[in-house]
Design a protein around this motif. Sequence first.
Motif, PDB file in Angstrom:
ATOM      1  N   LYS A   1     -11.368  12.098  21.295  1.00  0.00           N
ATOM      2  CA  LYS A   1     -10.484  12.219  22.571  1.00  0.00           C
ATOM      3  C   LYS A   1      -9.119  12.174  22.465  1.00  0.00           C
ATOM      4  O   LYS A   1      -8.401  12.703  23.208  1.00  0.00           O
ATOM      5  N   LYS A   2      -8.768  11.265  21.458  1.00  0.00           N
ATOM      6  CA  LYS A   2      -7.343  11.045  21.164  1.00  0.00           C
ATOM      7  C   LYS A   2      -6.438  12.478  20.794  1.00  0.00           C
ATOM      8  O   LYS A   2      -5.393  12.733  21.178  1.00  0.00           O
ATOM      9  N   GLN A   3      -7.235  13.064  19.803  1.00  0.00           N
ATOM     10  CA  GLN A   3      -6.890  14.220  19.355  1.00  0.00           C
ATOM     11  C   GLN A   3      -6.545  15.386  20.647  1.00  0.00           C
ATOM     12  O   GLN A   3      -5.483  16.092  20.404  1.00  0.00           O
ATOM     13  N   GLN A   4      -7.412  15.484  21.329  1.00  0.00           N
ATOM     14  CA  GLN A   4      -7.293  16.411  22.422  1.00  0.00           C
ATOM     15  C   GLN A   4      -6.236  15.995  23.559  1.00  0.00           C
ATOM     16  O   GLN A   4      -5.524  16.710  23.880  1.00  0.00           O
ATOM     17  N   ARG A   5      -6.039  14.658  23.733  1.00  0.00           N
ATOM     18  CA  ARG A   5      -4.872  14.251  24.475  1.00  0.00           C
ATOM     19  C   ARG A   5      -3.502  14.498  23.962  1.00  0.00           C
ATOM     20  O   ARG A   5      -2.543  15.068  24.337  1.00  0.00           O
ATOM     21  N   LEU A   6      -3.550  14.275  22.381  1.00  0.00           N
ATOM     22  CA  LEU A   6      -2.307  14.502  21.648  1.00  0.00           C
ATOM     23  C   LEU A   6      -1.892  16.034  21.762  1.00  0.00           C
ATOM     24  O   LEU A   6      -0.822  16.495  21.590  1.00  0.00           O
ATOM     25  N   ARG A   7      -3.039  16.946  21.627  1.00  0.00           N
ATOM     26  CA  ARG A   7      -2.804  18.217  21.584  1.00  0.00           C
ATOM     27  C   ARG A   7      -2.118  18.623  23.107  1.00  0.00           C
ATOM     28  O   ARG A   7      -1.207  19.515  23.157  1.00  0.00           O
ATOM     29  N   ARG A   8      -2.616  18.115  24.184  1.00  0.00           N
ATOM     30  CA  ARG A   8      -2.345  18.218  25.321  1.00  0.00           C
ATOM     31  C   ARG A   8      -0.692  17.889  25.671  1.00  0.00           C
ATOM     32  O   ARG A   8       0.055  18.716  26.037  1.00  0.00           O
ATOM     33  N   ALA A   9      -0.408  16.897  24.858  1.00  0.00           N
ATOM     34  CA  ALA A   9       0.863  16.368  25.013  1.00  0.00           C
ATOM     35  C   ALA A   9       1.832  17.107  24.664  1.00  0.00           C
ATOM     36  O   ALA A   9       3.018  17.390  24.870  1.00  0.00           O
ATOM     37  N   ARG A  10       1.302  17.589  23.228  1.00  0.00           N
ATOM     38  CA  ARG A  10       2.244  18.786  22.370  1.00  0.00           C
ATOM     39  C   ARG A  10       2.555  19.718  23.301  1.00  0.00           C
ATOM     40  O   ARG A  10       3.706  20.214  23.058  1.00  0.00           O
ATOM     41  N   GLN A  11       1.722  20.444  23.959  1.00  0.00           N
ATOM     42  CA  GLN A  11       1.884  21.654  24.505  1.00  0.00           C
ATOM     43  C   GLN A  11       3.081  21.496  25.620  1.00  0.00           C
ATOM     44  O   GLN A  11       3.892  22.351  25.687  1.00  0.00           O
ATOM     45  N   THR A  12       2.783  20.199  26.460  1.00  0.00           N
ATOM     46  CA  THR A  12       3.900  19.939  27.302  1.00  0.00           C
ATOM     47  C   THR A  12       5.378  19.731  26.876  1.00  0.00           C
ATOM     48  O   THR A  12       6.297  20.012  27.388  1.00  0.00           O
ATOM     49  N   ARG A  13       5.328  18.863  25.765  1.00  0.00           N
ATOM     50  CA  ARG A  13       6.507  18.579  25.097  1.00  0.00           C
ATOM     51  C   ARG A  13       7.244  20.065  24.718  1.00  0.00           C
ATOM     52  O   ARG A  13       8.642  20.023  24.863  1.00  0.00           O
ATOM     53  N   ILE A  14       6.630  20.711  24.200  1.00  0.00           N
ATOM     54  CA  ILE A  14       7.402  22.186  24.007  1.00  0.00           C
ATOM     55  C   ILE A  14       7.797  22.816  24.901  1.00  0.00           C
ATOM     56  O   ILE A  14       8.872  23.331  24.988  1.00  0.00           O
ATOM     57  N   ARG A  15       6.984  22.758  26.066  1.00  0.00           N
ATOM     58  CA  ARG A  15       7.418  23.572  27.228  1.00  0.00           C
ATOM     59  C   ARG A  15       8.810  22.907  27.877  1.00  0.00           C
ATOM     60  O   ARG A  15       9.799  23.351  28.084  1.00  0.00           O
ATOM     61  N   ILE A  16       8.930  21.463  27.758  1.00  0.00           N
ATOM     62  CA  ILE A  16      10.092  20.783  28.333  1.00  0.00           C
ATOM     63  C   ILE A  16      11.216  20.884  27.338  1.00  0.00           C
ATOM     64  O   ILE A  16      12.316  20.990  27.768  1.00  0.00           O
ATOM     65  N   ALA A  17      10.893  20.999  25.951  1.00  0.00           N
ATOM     66  CA  ALA A  17      11.985  21.171  25.033  1.00  0.00           C
ATOM     67  C   ALA A  17      12.717  22.376  25.194  1.00  0.00           C
ATOM     68  O   ALA A  17      13.973  22.454  25.066  1.00  0.00           O
ATOM     69  N   THR A  18      12.182  23.501  25.587  1.00  0.00           N
ATOM     70  CA  THR A  18      12.663  24.855  25.789  1.00  0.00           C
ATOM     71  C   THR A  18      13.628  24.728  27.179  1.00  0.00           C
ATOM     72  O   THR A  18      14.543  25.460  26.971  1.00  0.00           O
ATOM     73  N   GLN A  19      13.162  24.017  28.016  1.00  0.00           N
ATOM     74  CA  GLN A  19      14.121  23.874  29.164  1.00  0.00           C
ATOM     75  C   GLN A  19      15.339  23.089  28.983  1.00  0.00           C
ATOM     76  O   GLN A  19      16.267  23.048  29.551  1.00  0.00           O
ATOM     77  N   GLY A  20      15.187  22.155  27.884  1.00  0.00           N
ATOM     78  CA  GLY A  20      16.446  21.127  27.501  1.00  0.00           C
ATOM     79  C   GLY A  20      16.704  20.237  28.611  1.00  0.00           C
ATOM     80  O   GLY A  20      17.863  19.865  28.749  1.00  0.00           O
ATOM     81  N   VAL A  21      15.975  19.686  29.262  1.00  0.00           N
ATOM     82  CA  VAL A  21      16.112  18.721  30.373  1.00  0.00           C
ATOM     83  C   VAL A  21      15.616  17.191  29.931  1.00  0.00           C
ATOM     84  O   VAL A  21      14.826  17.076  28.906  1.00  0.00           O
ATOM     85  N   VAL A  22      16.041  16.410  30.567  1.00  0.00           N
ATOM     86  CA  VAL A  22      15.844  15.038  30.385  1.00  0.00           C
ATOM     87  C   VAL A  22      14.457  14.935  30.816  1.00  0.00           C
ATOM     88  O   VAL A  22      13.945  15.262  31.805  1.00  0.00           O
ATOM     89  N   ARG A  23      13.650  13.921  30.093  1.00  0.00           N
ATOM     90  CA  ARG A  23      11.995  13.898  30.701  1.00  0.00           C
ATOM     91  C   ARG A  23      11.693  12.263  30.696  1.00  0.00           C
ATOM     92  O   ARG A  23      12.394  11.430  30.128  1.00  0.00           O
ATOM     93  N   LEU A  24      10.745  12.310  31.550  1.00  0.00           N
ATOM     94  CA  LEU A  24      10.376  10.913  31.987  1.00  0.00           C
ATOM     95  C   LEU A  24       8.907  10.946  31.262  1.00  0.00           C
ATOM     96  O   LEU A  24       8.211  11.471  31.830  1.00  0.00           O
ATOM     97  N   LEU A  25       8.876  10.098  30.155  1.00  0.00           N
ATOM     98  CA  LEU A  25       7.704   9.901  29.470  1.00  0.00           C
ATOM     99  C   LEU A  25       6.985   8.773  29.920  1.00  0.00           C
ATOM    100  O   LEU A  25       7.192   7.779  30.071  1.00  0.00           O
TER     101      LEU A  25
END
Length: 122
Positions: free
Chosen positions: A5-29
């Motif tokens: 379950k934790k690995q699934q959550r971290l996988r989803r989180a990684r995908q989101t962070r990659i998308r946000i990183a390409t935008q280069g905007v400030v993020r609310l974690l």
Amino acid sequence: MSLTKKQQRLRRARQTRIRIATQGVVRLLVNRTNLHIYASVISGDGTQVLASASTAEAEVRASLGGSGKGGNVAAAEVIGKRIAERAKAAGIEKVAFDRSGFAYHGRVKALADAAREAGLQF
């Protein structure tokens, strides 16, 4: 091999962070545990924490009552308001919402709604 379950959550989180990183905007974690909820505003390049709030802070625990119940929706709303105030004090109006792979439901949704009401845009 199935993922935990934790690995699934971290996988989803990684995908989101990659998308946000390409935008280069400030993020609310947002991160949640059974006992607490944490929110941080992180710079666009991911190197600096610009503002943070959590139910683990002594001041917040006192306001929630002696038991320090940080694992409920009411506590998440308090943290949403606090992180929005601190972000605005740091001169940040617009952020990308990073839910760390958690479902947009319950405490995570309550924190997001409270931050929006307090004037943070995402």
